[in-house]
Design a protein around this motif. Structure first.
Motif, PDB file in Angstrom:
ATOM      1  N   MET A 121      -2.694   9.228  -1.881  1.00 38.35           N
ATOM      2  CA  MET A 121      -2.320   7.956  -1.856  1.00 38.35           C
ATOM      3  C   MET A 121      -1.331   8.174  -3.059  1.00 38.35           C
ATOM      4  O   MET A 121      -0.252   7.262  -2.927  1.00 38.35           O
ATOM      5  N   LEU A 137      -5.858   6.978   5.927  1.00 35.98           N
ATOM      6  CA  LEU A 137      -6.372   6.636   4.777  1.00 35.98           C
ATOM      7  C   LEU A 137      -7.413   5.887   4.713  1.00 35.98           C
ATOM      8  O   LEU A 137      -8.560   5.858   3.481  1.00 35.98           O
ATOM      9  N   LYS A 142      -8.038  11.794  -0.688  1.00 34.71           N
ATOM     10  CA  LYS A 142      -7.556  10.589  -0.587  1.00 34.71           C
ATOM     11  C   LYS A 142      -6.831  10.200  -1.870  1.00 34.71           C
ATOM     12  O   LYS A 142      -5.623   9.888  -1.912  1.00 34.71           O
ATOM     13  N   THR A 181      -3.343  -0.902   4.475  1.00 30.73           N
ATOM     14  CA  THR A 181      -4.779  -0.371   3.713  1.00 30.73           C
ATOM     15  C   THR A 181      -5.343  -1.911   3.549  1.00 30.73           C
ATOM     16  O   THR A 181      -6.736  -1.804   3.530  1.00 30.73           O
ATOM     17  N   ALA A 235      -1.988   4.652   6.682  1.00 30.96           N
ATOM     18  CA  ALA A 235      -2.867   3.605   6.338  1.00 30.96           C
ATOM     19  C   ALA A 235      -4.050   3.786   7.254  1.00 30.96           C
ATOM     20  O   ALA A 235      -5.187   4.009   6.689  1.00 30.96           O
ATOM     21  N   VAL A 265       2.009   0.975   3.437  1.00 31.40           N
ATOM     22  CA  VAL A 265       0.818   1.750   3.347  1.00 31.40           C
ATOM     23  C   VAL A 265      -0.073   0.596   2.746  1.00 31.40           C
ATOM     24  O   VAL A 265      -1.340   0.551   2.897  1.00 31.40           O
ATOM     25  N   ASP A 294      -4.245   2.234  -6.963  1.00 28.74           N
ATOM     26  CA  ASP A 294      -4.504   1.675  -5.602  1.00 28.74           C
ATOM     27  C   ASP A 294      -4.994   0.236  -5.999  1.00 28.74           C
ATOM     28  O   ASP A 294      -5.308  -0.398  -4.720  1.00 28.74           O
TER      29      ASP A 294
END
Lengths: 424, 296
Positions: free
Chosen positions: B129, B117, B125, B180, B114, B176, A419
């Motif tokens: 993701m 999340l 999560k 985010t 998003a 996303v 991420d």
């Protein structure tokens, strides 16, 4: 949430419910709410993306189709002791199933049978018309075995029948073996493919080789640039950043076309070299439609993916570190290798993995500028998907590639975290 | 960054080599994109610089807009044998149609996800993701193979519906990620404040949350659009022969008739990408200013 103290120990809300219970309830409600927001997209991605990929994985080992086309034959076949020729019952059921089977389905099954032993397809095709004729005439042959052998001598050849054992199971690994240039012999032992059909191992190696080259060149070219961008004053670096971001935003096909224009024999680079007198007009270098072209074009296309992670890492390395090292007596080179370089390792590994992973799955650029010897594994996946319709092999190649990617991404995740991917 | 005045000649030469090398890399990155622009105005039917284009003063005979006329489907020029049709314009319309439709759905679904999340109490999560981002990570050729087999079962191949569904799946990860990123450091007290003042969730969303995350949503949408607009692998397998898009037509053009028409379209696409890049950069700075993050 107002709590009132009662019963000495337990905290209650104004409604008289214990606070713990009430909190847990709200917590669960919030969790459900958050999940409901994500749910539509999750469902969509699972249906349109995850399930198709899973379907492909399943297809790479699936061998059930042929069993649905010749169900009785395989049932009878399973009873056979594999000595000499199969009994009459096997011939009979195959005869009837050939006569009544639906053309397209039989055709698909034949293609599959040919993967196990070449010759199946022509044998059955030659037989099938006769079989249908006899079936239509209504007369029942006294011996199906004899009739079929009379139609084509191939039916007396036990190797065909023995090879059939490979297809008895509803799953098979043959496509995976094919994907690395191996196949089964009639005794179901794994052997090498014929010389002229060995191309996948070569392509796999080439894919890795090209990816390693591209990663290496991206690192060599990207490192100084990222360093420059990270250390220049913001107003200059923002301007120079356009040079990195513009290719990143430009269509892949545009960049690939541009490289053809640059590298072809009458192209810009050869033209400039001839104009400068470095090359004679008849000495123009062949730089495109081979591996060189693939590597040059892919390096330029993937370079931003190396520069951007490197840049974001270098940006936060304090400039005082280098000065401190030199202050303590280190030569600039020592300071660079001992102090600066180790701190950029996260950026190098992130960029390197990203470029490598993108490179091994590349298809468009090698296909257009790679010519004959610059093709990567993606070429064969597309070829079997569209041209030969050998979907099992296509899926197996794809699954192996996917497995390699997943391992690399797992590494990537360990090193930088998935991420942390940033765009622009 | 400048060299100190006490630098040795050795250091100086290394420094100048370093600058030269960086200059070379910048040139390497941008030169191919620049080189195609003049050739697209060439008169020659090949993708090369002709003699006439190099002379000074410019020779008007070497330059022409004929390939641009070809691109938009004006076929009055009968001296050339290069096939001329309205295919490019048809492809452009299709590309924008597919691009806009996919962008709309991808942005809506991606923004909602998003928002979910980014909530602190989102369960599972990490795994969710990774699933949501996976279409961006898996090589397109694998995605195309998987989708082709699967969509064929539901008669979705060779339809725009199938292509658009595939493009939405490919584009959502970008939405996303960007949204985010905008929501990092988002002050959730504002939602509470809005709700305590009596606003319903829908009103809170449109009046409070949306204006704050709008820059992220727009850049996500632009990423989604360019993803769909550029995408060629899925289109190659899932589109029928007459379902042309710009990348598909360019692909066919490079493989069959290498003519400067491709470069005209390429030039237009470079201009489009400059516009998109500028918009995203402006939005990013605006968003950072709005959220009180100083540019680094």
């Amino acid at each position: 949430m107002e709590g009132t103290i009662s019963n000495g120990t337990q905290i209650l809300t104004t409604d008289g419910i214990p606070l713990k219970v009430s909190l847990r309830k709200t917590e669960r409600k919030n969790k459900i709410r958050a999940f409901l927001l994500v749910f539509p997209l999750l469902l969509f991605i699972v249906v349109t993306f995850v399930v198709p990929i899973a379907d492909m994985l399943f297809r790479s080992v699936d061998d059930s189709h042929i069993n649905t086309v010749f169900p009785n034959t395989f049932e009878e076949y399973a009873k056979w002791d594999r000595e000499d020729l199969p009994p009459e019952a096997v011939y009979k059921s195959l005869f009837l199933e050939l006569a009544t089977g639906e053309g397209i389905q039989v055709g698909k099954a034949l293609t599959r049978m040919n993967y196990s032993k070449s010759g199946w397809k022509s044998l059955i095709k030659k037989t099938r018309r006769q079989v249908k004729k006899i079936y239509k005439s209504g007369e029942e042959p006294s011996s199906y075995k004899q009739t079929m052998i009379e139609i084509n001598k191939g039916w007396a050849d036990p190797t065909f029948w023995i090879a059939m054992a490979q297809m008895l199971n509803e799953t098979t690994l043959i496509y995976y073996w094919n994907a690395i240039d191996r196949t089964y012999d009639i005794d179901q032992k794994v052997i090498m493919q014929n010389e002229e059909r060995r191309m996948y191992v070569k392509t796999w190696w080439r894919t890795f080789k090209v990816s390693i080259y591209v990663t290496f060149f991206c690192l060599v070219l990207g490192f100084p640039v990222a360093h420059l961008l990270a250390n220049l004053p913001l107003r200059y670096s923002n301007l120079l950043m356009i040079f990195v971001l513009l290719p990143f935003w430009t269509s892949l096909l545009v960049r690939t076309t541009a490289w053809i224009v640059m590298l072809q024999q009458k192209g810009v680079i050869n033209g400039v070299l001839v104009w400068l007198g470095i090359l004679g007009d008849d000495q123009r270098i062949q730089m495109v439609y081979n591996m060189t072209g693939t590597i040059i074009a892919m390096t330029q296309i993937l370079l931003p993916f190396m520069i951007l992670p490197l840049y974001s890492v270098m940006k936060v390395i304090p400039k005082s570190h280098m000065r401190a090292a030199q202050n303590l007596g280190a030569k600039p080179a020592t300071a660079f290798f001992k102090v600066y370089l180790p701190q950029t390792v996260p950026g190098m590994s992130a960029g390197g993995l990203l470029v490598f992973v993108l490179a091994i799955g590349y298809f468009i650029t090698p296909e257009l500028v790679g010519g004959k010897d610059g093709q990567l594994i993606g070429h064969w996946i597309a070829y079997h998907l569209k041209t030969t319709l050998n979907w099992g092999l296509c899926s197996a190649l794809g699954s192996i590639l996917l497995a390699v990617m997943l391992v690399l991404y797992w590494l990537y995740n360990k090193i930088v975290g998935i991420d942390n991917i940033k765009l622009g | 960054m400048a060299l100190p005045s006490y630098a040795t000649p050795g250091q100086r030469s290394i420094y100048y080599f370093y600058l030269f090398f960086c200059g070379f890399v910048f040139f390497f990155l941008i030169a191919p994109l620049i080189a195609i622009v003049p050739i697209s105005f060439s008169k020659s039917p090949f993708m090369v610089f002709t003699e006439g284009m190099m002379t000074f003063p410019p020779d008007p005979d070497a330059w022409s807009l004929r390939w641009y006329r070809y691109m938009v489907g004006i076929c009055t020029d009968k001296t050339l044998t290069t096939p001329c049709s309205t295919k490019w314009m048809y492809a452009t319309v299709n590309s924008f149609f597919v691009g806009f439709t996919s962008t709309f759905f991808a942005t809506a679904l991606g923004t909602l996800a998003a928002l979910g999340l980014s909530r602190p109490n989102m369960p599972y999560k990490g795994i969710i993701m990774s699933i949501l981002i996976s279409p961006m990570i898996v090589p397109l050729i694998i995605t195309a193979a998987g989708m082709f087999f699967f969509y064929a079962r539901f008669n979705l191949v060779y339809t725009f519906t199938g292509i658009i569904m595939a493009h939405i799946a490919l584009a959502t990860p970008f939405v996303v990620i960007t949204v985010t990123a905008t929501l990092v450091g988002f002050d959730t007290n504002m939602i509470k404040a809005s709700q305590s003042l009596g606003a319903r969730p829908v009103k809170t969303f449109f009046k409070v949350i949306m204006p704050l995350i709008l820059p992220g949503v727009i850049s996500g949408a632009l990423f989604a659009f360019i993803t769909s607009f550029d995408e060629v692998v899925i289109v190659m397998f899932m589109a029928s022969l007459d379902q042309l898009t710009i990348p598909k037509q360019m692909w066919a053009g490079i493989r069959q008739e290498i003519s400067p028409v491709i470069l005209c379209m390429a030039t237009c696409l470079v201009i489009l990408s400059i516009m998109l890049l500028t918009t995203v950069e402006v939005l990013r700075r605006r968003s950072e200013r709005l959220r009180g993050i100083k540019p680094r």
